[in-house]
Design a protein around this motif. Structure first.
Motif, mmCIF file in Angstrom:
data_model
loop_
_atom_site.group_PDB
_atom_site.id
_atom_site.type_symbol
_atom_site.label_atom_id
_atom_site.label_comp_id
_atom_site.label_asym_id
_atom_site.label_seq_id
_atom_site.Cartn_x
_atom_site.Cartn_y
_atom_site.Cartn_z
ATOM 1 N N ILE A 116 -9.167 -5.689 7.312
ATOM 2 C CA ILE A 116 -8.148 -4.893 8.085
ATOM 3 C C ILE A 116 -6.605 -5.023 7.543
ATOM 4 N N ILE A 117 -6.035 -3.718 7.359
ATOM 5 C CA ILE A 117 -4.476 -3.628 7.076
ATOM 6 C C ILE A 117 -3.749 -3.744 8.295
ATOM 7 N N PHE A 118 -2.600 -4.535 8.342
ATOM 8 C CA PHE A 118 -1.738 -4.477 9.607
ATOM 9 C C PHE A 118 -0.405 -3.987 9.027
ATOM 10 N N VAL A 119 0.188 -3.098 9.762
ATOM 11 C CA VAL A 119 1.301 -2.508 9.584
ATOM 12 C C VAL A 119 2.549 -3.489 9.971
ATOM 13 N N GLU A 120 3.468 -3.808 9.064
ATOM 14 C CA GLU A 120 4.657 -4.799 9.429
ATOM 15 C C GLU A 120 4.305 -5.938 10.249
ATOM 16 N N PRO A 121 3.903 -7.164 9.461
ATOM 17 C CA PRO A 121 3.541 -8.264 9.982
ATOM 18 C C PRO A 121 4.791 -9.303 10.597
ATOM 19 N N ASP A 131 -10.319 -10.490 7.191
ATOM 20 C CA ASP A 131 -9.589 -10.513 6.148
ATOM 21 C C ASP A 131 -8.101 -9.689 6.369
ATOM 22 N N VAL A 132 -7.235 -10.155 6.660
ATOM 23 C CA VAL A 132 -6.030 -9.312 6.820
ATOM 24 C C VAL A 132 -5.224 -9.140 5.460
ATOM 25 N N TYR A 133 -4.845 -7.646 5.466
ATOM 26 C CA TYR A 133 -3.774 -7.434 4.149
ATOM 27 C C TYR A 133 -2.833 -6.456 5.225
ATOM 28 N N ALA A 134 -1.582 -6.915 4.664
ATOM 29 C CA ALA A 134 -0.442 -6.404 5.593
ATOM 30 C C ALA A 134 0.454 -5.578 4.498
ATOM 31 N N ILE A 135 1.211 -4.576 5.376
ATOM 32 C CA ILE A 135 2.163 -3.685 4.656
ATOM 33 C C ILE A 135 3.371 -4.059 5.463
ATOM 34 N N GLY A 136 4.655 -4.437 4.908
ATOM 35 C CA GLY A 136 5.797 -4.306 5.481
ATOM 36 C C GLY A 136 7.037 -4.203 4.707
ATOM 37 N N GLU A 137 8.090 -4.351 5.379
ATOM 38 C CA GLU A 137 9.358 -4.075 4.860
ATOM 39 C C GLU A 137 10.244 -5.357 4.147
ATOM 40 N N SER A 138 9.702 -6.424 4.497
ATOM 41 C CA SER A 138 10.544 -7.784 3.968
ATOM 42 C C SER A 138 9.919 -8.345 2.615
ATOM 43 N N ASP A 139 10.660 -9.177 2.066
ATOM 44 C CA ASP A 139 10.279 -9.745 0.926
ATOM 45 C C ASP A 139 9.165 -10.735 1.101
ATOM 46 N N GLU A 140 8.018 -10.711 0.138
ATOM 47 C CA GLU A 140 6.952 -11.634 0.700
ATOM 48 C C GLU A 140 7.381 -13.105 0.630
ATOM 49 N N ALA A 141 8.585 -13.521 0.042
ATOM 50 C CA ALA A 141 8.768 -14.715 -0.079
ATOM 51 C C ALA A 141 9.571 -15.124 1.348
ATOM 52 N N HIS A 142 10.025 -13.907 2.126
ATOM 53 C CA HIS A 142 10.608 -14.480 3.496
ATOM 54 C C HIS A 142 9.651 -14.449 4.876
ATOM 55 N N LEU A 143 8.330 -14.140 4.208
ATOM 56 C CA LEU A 143 7.445 -14.457 5.190
ATOM 57 C C LEU A 143 7.141 -15.713 6.156
ATOM 58 N N GLY A 144 7.226 -16.421 5.234
ATOM 59 C CA GLY A 144 6.991 -17.839 5.592
ATOM 60 C C GLY A 144 5.667 -18.193 5.290
ATOM 61 N N ASP A 145 5.320 -19.566 5.074
ATOM 62 C CA ASP A 145 4.204 -20.260 4.881
ATOM 63 C C ASP A 145 3.025 -20.014 5.855
ATOM 64 N N ASP A 146 3.240 -20.049 7.165
ATOM 65 C CA ASP A 146 2.569 -19.984 8.136
ATOM 66 C C ASP A 146 1.922 -18.428 8.315
ATOM 67 N N LEU A 147 2.735 -17.307 8.114
ATOM 68 C CA LEU A 147 2.238 -16.124 7.901
ATOM 69 C C LEU A 147 1.404 -15.665 6.787
ATOM 70 N N ARG A 148 1.968 -16.146 5.529
ATOM 71 C CA ARG A 148 1.395 -15.870 4.440
ATOM 72 C C ARG A 148 -0.074 -16.298 3.994
ATOM 73 N N SER A 149 -0.138 -17.664 5.098
ATOM 74 C CA SER A 149 -1.533 -18.346 4.880
ATOM 75 C C SER A 149 -2.699 -17.418 5.379
ATOM 76 N N GLY A 180 -10.281 -0.914 8.595
ATOM 77 C CA GLY A 180 -9.359 -0.499 9.407
ATOM 78 C C GLY A 180 -7.926 -0.583 9.286
ATOM 79 N N LEU A 181 -7.021 0.183 9.790
ATOM 80 C CA LEU A 181 -5.574 -0.079 9.789
ATOM 81 C C LEU A 181 -5.194 0.183 11.098
ATOM 82 N N GLU A 182 -4.146 -0.997 11.230
ATOM 83 C CA GLU A 182 -3.826 -1.302 12.650
ATOM 84 C C GLU A 182 -2.357 -1.137 12.803
ATOM 85 N N ALA A 183 -1.698 -0.629 13.802
ATOM 86 C CA ALA A 183 -0.058 -0.535 13.826
ATOM 87 C C ALA A 183 -0.123 -0.937 15.623
ATOM 88 N N THR A 184 1.079 -1.442 15.809
ATOM 89 C CA THR A 184 1.135 -2.000 17.292
ATOM 90 C C THR A 184 2.693 -1.396 17.797
#
Length: 409
Positions: A3-8, A27-45, A77-81
């Motif tokens: 599943i791709i999730f838009v803007e995590p 298995d979640v793949y995400a598309i977002g506007e933030s630098d990946e390093a700024h997502l935090g370990d909890d979200l990246r995991s 699937g591609l999900e946005a909320t």
């Protein structure tokens, strides 16, 4: 399932959707506007992959990001909320052959005049409405329908940007203000008198898997006009009561809305009014509600609604039944003026009287900047409670609104 999730990452509760999908085996793949390093370990995991774009509302950038992941794995699937993300996500699905909510359905849930035209054709009662692009068209509608009228952006969310006009002069002023803001096409509709609330669902293949009925006290436009009001919204646990014909009617019309707009597997959010003209449906969203409503639903039913949504997306069915053990509600506590928070009165009494039933609360620290009244229910301080009896929830929220004072200077 991939599943791709838009803007995590933004707003903050977007992370809840990602973790919910991962928790049910996606298995979640995400598309977002933030630098990946700024997502935090909890979200990246919780992510199997991340692709950064300049804007998730840029359709071509979204399509390119989707194709990047499609080059690696099969995407189911591609999900946005978020409301602003819904149409770009639908267009990206269409361009990349991913199943999900269609462009047509998304458009009907975004464009208010088109939405209401389709609903009326399906026998769902709504306010008289039209799309307008000039003051002459607005005046013609006013002469035909009469005042008061509501004017709003054609694709806004909820009460965002909504204005009321009670006469020709106010209508001209409202149109002038929207023109200054760059709006060239607006929605205009009759003002529907009555009590306001919303009906939310999670659907599977066009069938309602979970649903909730929630009430506003007072109606949103009134709540957003007056600082002294401590507005509430309360979700009922009486929706399954066979003697309550009103809730039965709300649910029946909600199912007709889902069918008319072609909503398949999705969260939905439907605003309604009930007054002298009976039940009328207003705005329809093919997405989860805002203002933390799902947190209330989770507390009211002892179930994680985010996980229920994810289970529907991934497995095509809900995981648990709703218990309807509690009614639950939120009361917004406004500062007495704009500025910065200088202190609070009544918090100790709040704990003494209602501590057992408090779900959670938010009190910005002293020195924190206040937000304007029109910023919404959770812009400043707020308290959420639950109780087995709906009327008791109402009474508690009334008491909290009278007792707790937010001082600013």
């Amino acid at each position: 399932m991939n599943i791709i999730f838009v803007e995590p990452a933004f707003p903050a509760n977007q992370r809840r959707f990602v973790h919910a999908l991962a928790s049910v085996g996606a298995d979640v793949y995400a598309i977002g506007e933030s630098d990946e390093a700024h997502l935090g370990d909890d979200l990246r995991s919780a992510l199997r992959g991340y692709y950064r774009v300049g804007s998730v509302t840029n359709v071509q950038q979204l399509i390119d990001a989707v194709r990047h992941f499609q080059g690696q794995v099969w995407i189911d699937g591609l999900e946005a909320t978020i409301e602003a993300h819904m149409m770009p996500a639908a267009q990206a699905r269409q361009a990349t052959n991913i199943p999900g909510t269609s462009v047509r359905t998304t458009w009907l849930c975004r464009d208010k005049p088109s939405m209401k035209e389709v609903l009326r054709a399906a026998g769902v009662p709504t306010a008289a409405s039209a799309a307008i692009e000039s003051s002459a068209e607005a005046k013609e509608f006013a002469d035909r329908v009469g005042y008061p009228l509501i004017v709003k952006p054609r694709t806004g969310a909820g009460a965002q940007g909504t204005a009321r006009a009670d006469g020709d002069d106010e209508l001209a002023e409202v149109l002038h203000r929207f023109g200054d803001e760059g709006a060239t096409s607006l929605a205009i509709e009759e003002f529907v008198e009555g009590h306001e609330g919303f009906y939310d669902t999670i659907t599977v293949d066009g069938r309602v898997a979970h649903d909730w009925v929630t009430h506003y006290y007072p109606n949103v436009l009134e709540a957003m006009r007056h600082r002294w009001i401590s507005p509430q919204f309360v979700t009922t646990n009486r929706v399954d009561d066979p003697s309550n014909t009103f809730y039965a009617e709300v649910r029946e019309l909600g199912r007709r809305v889902i069918d008319a707009l072609g909503i398949e597997t999705s969260a939905t959010h439907m605003e309604w009014f009930y007054g002298p003209k009976g039940l009328r449906f207003s705005e329809i969203g093919c997405r989860p509600p805002g203002v933390g409503a799902w947190d209330l639903y989770s507390a009211a039913n002892d179930v994680d609604v985010y996980r229920e949504w994810a289970h529907v997306i991934v497995h095509g069915r809900p995981e648990q039944e709703l218990k309807r053990s509690y009614a639950a509600g939120l009361v917004a506590l406004r500062p007495d003026r704009d500025g910065v928070v200088t202190g609070y009165d009544g918090i100790d009494r709040l704990q003494q009287r209602h501590g057992e039933w408090i779900i959670d609360a938010h009190f910005p620290p002293v020195g924190h900047s206040t937000q304007p009244v029109e910023a919404g229910f959770m812009a400043n301080a707020w308290v959420r409670v639950r109780h087995p009896d709906y009327d008791t929830v109402r009474a508690m929220l009334d008491d909290i609104g009278r007792t707790v004072k937010v001082h600013a200077g």
